[in-house]
Design a protein around this motif. Structure first.
Motif: not given
Length: 364
Positions: A44, A208, A210-211, A215, A241-242, A244-245, A264, A284
């Motif tokens: 990250h 949250t 993100h998976r 999404v 918001v992650h 990837r989302t 984030p 998460s």
């Protein structure tokens, strides 16, 4: 003098390694001859996803940053392996400590073992049973070559025994994420920004997602958010918001006055929101652990979980990925009829001390 290399790369890792570093520092201050080296894989690389954690969690700057972020799963794994192999050749430790289930954990474990260096897996043994999740593959491969398992629950212990690992490799120590949570709770702080100004404790939700199952498909993402909006009674929903989302949210163009999206958040700000929320909606695993210990109602938008103790003894419920199944759970939260935290064994804030004591004794 034993030398340990601690690996971190993705956001969840930093909460898990911080208390381990602090425990090593206390050993050194007490005159114990021990050395550690912190390696950041760079998985990250966004400041909010990584950089802020060093300051907020009082972690020293890493001794090396491998710059392994970006690309596909395979590209990232390969880049980290190549860079970490060089790091180990130049700074060979007695043992490499990896945490959790991210790409960095898998890549660094393989690189270490191929150089005949021992590996300790913090959070070893947890399983979701879902091989469609990259994290599950990371866990299984890492555990298959691990020398020391530091486990969070008796469920993880049972998983490892069933896989044939001997008891002398399995150390039931608790959860280092909860060490960090308990240590940092006095320092939680309200985030800055207009959307946070009028929040009332116990009168908003935190979300949250993100998976990929939630999404990556625009229609299913829209359906889930519509179901969340319908079941939360118009209360504010804070949605960090992650990355990837973010793209898919833009594509579906969903808007509601009480859906308050933001970038984030830092650790202290995010957990301030969780601690004071009416409920948490998430996919998460780590958030379910934190919400449970803080006795905040939590619903998980997944069909399985590797953290079953948060359901049996915590405040978490597994809802699944079908938006139609969400409403009864949200109704219970809205009515104040949610279950209470029962206490999870050894989630007491002293896990890192136990880990470091075992390692120092084993390698001195």
């Amino acid at each position: 003098m034993p030398i340990f290399t601690i690996v971190a790369g993705a956001r969840p890792n930093f909460m898990k390694i911080a208390p381990i570093i602090h425990a090593f520092q206390r050993q050194q201050e007490a005159g114990v001859a021990v050395s550690y080296r912190l390696v950041h894989t760079g998985q990250h690389y966004d400041k909010k996803m990584s950089g802020d954690f060093f300051e907020q969690l009082n972690i020293p700057e890493p001794d090396a940053n491998l710059g392994g972020g970006g690309g596909t799963q395979a590209e990232q794994t390969a880049a980290i392996m190549v860079a970490f192999e060089k790091e180990l050749i130049e700074n060979r430790p007695d043992l490499v400590i990896v945490v959790g289930d991210v790409t960095s954990t898998l890549a660094c474990s393989i690189a270490a073992k191929k150089l005949q260096i021992d590996v300790a897996h913090v959070e070893g043994g947890i399983r979701s049973g879902d091989l469609s999740m990259p994290e599950e593959i990371n866990r299984m491969v890492t555990d298959s070559i691990t020398d020391h398992f530091f486990t969070t629950s008796e469920i993880a212990n049972s998983n490892l025994r069933a896989a044939g690992f001997p008891d002398d490799k399995i150390h039931f120590v608790g959860n280092t994420m909860i060490d960090t949570l308990k240590a940092q709770m006095p320092f939680f702080k309200k985030p800055e920004g207009k959307i946070f100004e009028n929040l009332e404790a116990g009168n908003y939700f935190v979300m949250t997602m993100h998976r990929p199952a939630n999404v990556d498909q625009e229609q299913s993402l829209k359906d889930m958010i519509d179901a969340i909006l319908a079941g939360t009674g118009g209360l504010p929903i804070i949605f960090p918001v992650h990355p990837r989302t973010a793209k898919n949210l833009q594509a579906i163009g969903i808007q509601a006055p009480n859906l308050l999206m933001c970038e984030p958040l830092g650790y202290l700000e995010f957990n301030y929101l969780v601690k004071n929320a009416k409920g948490v909606i998430t996919d998460s695993g780590g958030v379910t652990e934190e919400a449970s210990v803080m006795n905040v109602p939590c619903v998980t938008l997944r069909d399985n979980t590797e953290r079953a103790e948060t359901i049996h003894l915590g405040t978490n419920e597994l809802v699944g990925t079908d938006p139609k199944k969400l409403r009864p759970y949200l109704d219970k939260i809205m009515k104040g009829e949610w279950k209470q935290y029962q206490g999870i064994p050894l989630w007491d804030g002293k896990t890192a001390e136990r880990i470091v004591e075992i390692l120092v004794k084993s390698y001195s």
